[in-house]
Design a protein around this motif. Structure first.
Motif, PDB file in Angstrom:
ATOM      1  N   SER A 296       0.838  -1.196   0.000  1.00  0.00           N
ATOM      2  CA  SER A 296       0.000   0.000   0.000  1.00  0.00           C
ATOM      3  C   SER A 296       0.874   1.248   0.000  1.00  0.00           C
ATOM      4  N   GLY A 297       0.543   2.184  -0.871  1.00  0.00           N
ATOM      5  CA  GLY A 297       1.288   3.443  -0.942  1.00  0.00           C
ATOM      6  C   GLY A 297       2.609   3.357  -1.684  1.00  0.00           C
ATOM      7  N   ALA A 298       2.853   2.257  -2.382  1.00  0.00           N
ATOM      8  CA  ALA A 298       4.107   2.112  -3.128  1.00  0.00           C
ATOM      9  C   ALA A 298       4.190   3.164  -4.225  1.00  0.00           C
ATOM     10  N   LEU A 299       5.343   3.785  -4.347  1.00  0.00           N
ATOM     11  CA  LEU A 299       5.574   4.797  -5.379  1.00  0.00           C
ATOM     12  C   LEU A 299       6.780   4.396  -6.211  1.00  0.00           C
ATOM     13  N   GLY A 300       6.682   4.659  -7.485  1.00  0.00           N
ATOM     14  CA  GLY A 300       7.804   4.387  -8.374  1.00  0.00           C
ATOM     15  C   GLY A 300       8.487   5.678  -8.762  1.00  0.00           C
ATOM     16  N   GLU A 301       9.589   5.514  -9.431  1.00  0.00           N
ATOM     17  CA  GLU A 301      10.310   6.681  -9.923  1.00  0.00           C
ATOM     18  C   GLU A 301       9.837   7.010 -11.332  1.00  0.00           C
ATOM     19  N   TYR A 302      10.384   8.076 -11.898  1.00  0.00           N
ATOM     20  CA  TYR A 302      10.007   8.484 -13.245  1.00  0.00           C
ATOM     21  C   TYR A 302      10.260   7.322 -14.211  1.00  0.00           C
ATOM     22  N   GLY A 303       9.294   7.006 -15.034  1.00  0.00           N
ATOM     23  CA  GLY A 303       9.431   5.945 -16.026  1.00  0.00           C
ATOM     24  C   GLY A 303       8.975   4.576 -15.547  1.00  0.00           C
ATOM     25  N   THR A 304       8.575   4.471 -14.291  1.00  0.00           N
ATOM     26  CA  THR A 304       8.158   3.173 -13.759  1.00  0.00           C
ATOM     27  C   THR A 304       6.951   2.624 -14.514  1.00  0.00           C
ATOM     28  N   SER A 305       6.000   3.471 -14.827  1.00  0.00           N
ATOM     29  CA  SER A 305       4.806   2.997 -15.543  1.00  0.00           C
ATOM     30  C   SER A 305       5.174   2.426 -16.910  1.00  0.00           C
ATOM     31  N   HIS A 306       6.146   3.029 -17.575  1.00  0.00           N
ATOM     32  CA  HIS A 306       6.602   2.508 -18.862  1.00  0.00           C
ATOM     33  C   HIS A 306       7.268   1.148 -18.687  1.00  0.00           C
ATOM     34  N   ARG A 307       8.067   1.024 -17.658  1.00  0.00           N
ATOM     35  CA  ARG A 307       8.755  -0.249 -17.380  1.00  0.00           C
ATOM     36  C   ARG A 307       7.755  -1.362 -17.067  1.00  0.00           C
ATOM     37  N   ILE A 308       6.759  -1.038 -16.268  1.00  0.00           N
ATOM     38  CA  ILE A 308       5.725  -2.015 -15.922  1.00  0.00           C
ATOM     39  C   ILE A 308       4.978  -2.450 -17.169  1.00  0.00           C
ATOM     40  N   PHE A 309       4.621  -1.494 -18.005  1.00  0.00           N
ATOM     41  CA  PHE A 309       3.917  -1.820 -19.239  1.00  0.00           C
ATOM     42  C   PHE A 309       4.748  -2.751 -20.119  1.00  0.00           C
ATOM     43  N   LEU A 310       6.019  -2.435 -20.318  1.00  0.00           N
ATOM     44  CA  LEU A 310       6.882  -3.263 -21.158  1.00  0.00           C
ATOM     45  C   LEU A 310       7.030  -4.673 -20.603  1.00  0.00           C
ATOM     46  N   ALA A 311       7.262  -4.761 -19.305  1.00  0.00           N
ATOM     47  CA  ALA A 311       7.434  -6.073 -18.683  1.00  0.00           C
ATOM     48  C   ALA A 311       6.165  -6.910 -18.824  1.00  0.00           C
ATOM     49  N   SER A 312       5.012  -6.307 -18.566  1.00  0.00           N
ATOM     50  CA  SER A 312       3.755  -7.060 -18.651  1.00  0.00           C
ATOM     51  C   SER A 312       3.472  -7.499 -20.082  1.00  0.00           C
ATOM     52  N   LEU A 313       3.755  -6.642 -21.044  1.00  0.00           N
ATOM     53  CA  LEU A 313       3.542  -6.969 -22.447  1.00  0.00           C
ATOM     54  C   LEU A 313       4.449  -8.121 -22.888  1.00  0.00           C
ATOM     55  N   LEU A 314       5.693  -8.042 -22.520  1.00  0.00           N
ATOM     56  CA  LEU A 314       6.664  -9.070 -22.882  1.00  0.00           C
ATOM     57  C   LEU A 314       6.302 -10.406 -22.242  1.00  0.00           C
ATOM     58  N   ILE A 315       5.942 -10.386 -20.980  1.00  0.00           N
ATOM     59  CA  ILE A 315       5.583 -11.616 -20.278  1.00  0.00           C
ATOM     60  C   ILE A 315       4.319 -12.230 -20.865  1.00  0.00           C
ATOM     61  N   ALA A 316       3.313 -11.409 -21.114  1.00  0.00           N
ATOM     62  CA  ALA A 316       2.062 -11.917 -21.702  1.00  0.00           C
ATOM     63  C   ALA A 316       2.336 -12.554 -23.056  1.00  0.00           C
ATOM     64  N   SER A 317       3.140 -11.911 -23.858  1.00  0.00           N
ATOM     65  CA  SER A 317       3.455 -12.449 -25.176  1.00  0.00           C
ATOM     66  C   SER A 317       4.225 -13.761 -25.074  1.00  0.00           C
ATOM     67  N   LYS A 318       5.223 -13.793 -24.204  1.00  0.00           N
ATOM     68  CA  LYS A 318       6.030 -15.011 -24.052  1.00  0.00           C
ATOM     69  C   LYS A 318       5.218 -16.170 -23.491  1.00  0.00           C
ATOM     70  N   PHE A 319       4.287 -15.872 -22.599  1.00  0.00           N
ATOM     71  CA  PHE A 319       3.529 -16.936 -21.960  1.00  0.00           C
ATOM     72  C   PHE A 319       2.347 -17.402 -22.804  1.00  0.00           C
ATOM     73  N   LEU A 320       1.735 -16.501 -23.565  1.00  0.00           N
ATOM     74  CA  LEU A 320       0.474 -16.824 -24.223  1.00  0.00           C
ATOM     75  C   LEU A 320       0.519 -16.897 -25.753  1.00  0.00           C
ATOM     76  N   ASP A 321       1.584 -16.445 -26.365  1.00  0.00           N
ATOM     77  CA  ASP A 321       1.628 -16.351 -27.823  1.00  0.00           C
ATOM     78  C   ASP A 321       2.479 -17.466 -28.423  1.00  0.00           C
ATOM     79  N   ASP A 322       2.034 -18.004 -29.559  1.00  0.00           N
ATOM     80  CA  ASP A 322       2.806 -19.031 -30.254  1.00  0.00           C
ATOM     81  C   ASP A 322       4.104 -18.475 -30.835  1.00  0.00           C
ATOM     82  N   LYS A 323       4.061 -17.231 -31.262  1.00  0.00           N
ATOM     83  CA  LYS A 323       5.245 -16.539 -31.784  1.00  0.00           C
ATOM     84  C   LYS A 323       5.456 -15.297 -30.934  1.00  0.00           C
ATOM     85  N   PRO A 324       6.066 -15.488 -29.761  1.00  0.00           N
ATOM     86  CA  PRO A 324       6.136 -14.380 -28.803  1.00  0.00           C
ATOM     87  C   PRO A 324       7.072 -13.253 -29.214  1.00  0.00           C
ATOM     88  N   LEU A 325       6.786 -12.119 -28.644  1.00  0.00           N
ATOM     89  CA  LEU A 325       7.645 -10.950 -28.754  1.00  0.00           C
ATOM     90  C   LEU A 325       8.963 -11.272 -28.056  1.00  0.00           C
TER      91      LEU A 325
END
Length: 118
Positions: free
Chosen positions: A34-63
């Motif tokens: 609760s109350g966790a704060l990130g530094e500048y660019g954290t939202s971009h990093r989270i987005f990239l990580a989630s996108l990459l993981i979703a693709s690797k886990f769920l896609d036949d031809k992953p990113l």
């Protein structure tokens, strides 16, 4: 928004992978202290990580990390993206399964218009 659009279109991310990555980000939000704060660019990093993981886990031809670096430019290195991915996986405790019902519920809960997604 430009970053998300550039990344998803450049990497040719499907609607299913994009929505799964949103589900992962929702799970991450619940896992953070609760109350966790990130530094500048954290939202971009989270987005990239989630996108990459979703693709690797769920896609036949992953990113791949290399393709992601190519799409986003030199903003982060392959090594940095790998570190983001590992941290994200640890927060999720490697709980990556997302079934059709969960995707459908997410879309419904957030009123996502799939006609505008990929």
């Amino acid at each position: 928004m430009d970053f998300i659009q550039q990344t998803t279109f450049g990497a040719k991310i499907s609607a299913e992978i994009l929505i799964a990555s949103l589900v992962y980000m929702e799970r991450l939000k619940k896992a953070l202290p609760s109350g966790a704060l990130g530094e500048y660019g954290t939202s971009h990093r989270i987005f990239l990580a989630s996108l990459l993981i979703a693709s690797k886990f769920l896609d036949d031809k992953p990113l791949t990390t290399a393709k992601l670096v190519e799409v986003i430019g030199s903003r982060w290195s392959t090594k940095e993206i790998n570190r983001m991915e590992r941290a994200f996986l640890n927060f999720l405790k490697f709980q990556l399964w997302v079934d059709l019902e969960e995707l459908t519920a997410y879309v419904s809960r957030h009123n996502i218009d799939l006609t505008i997604v990929g």
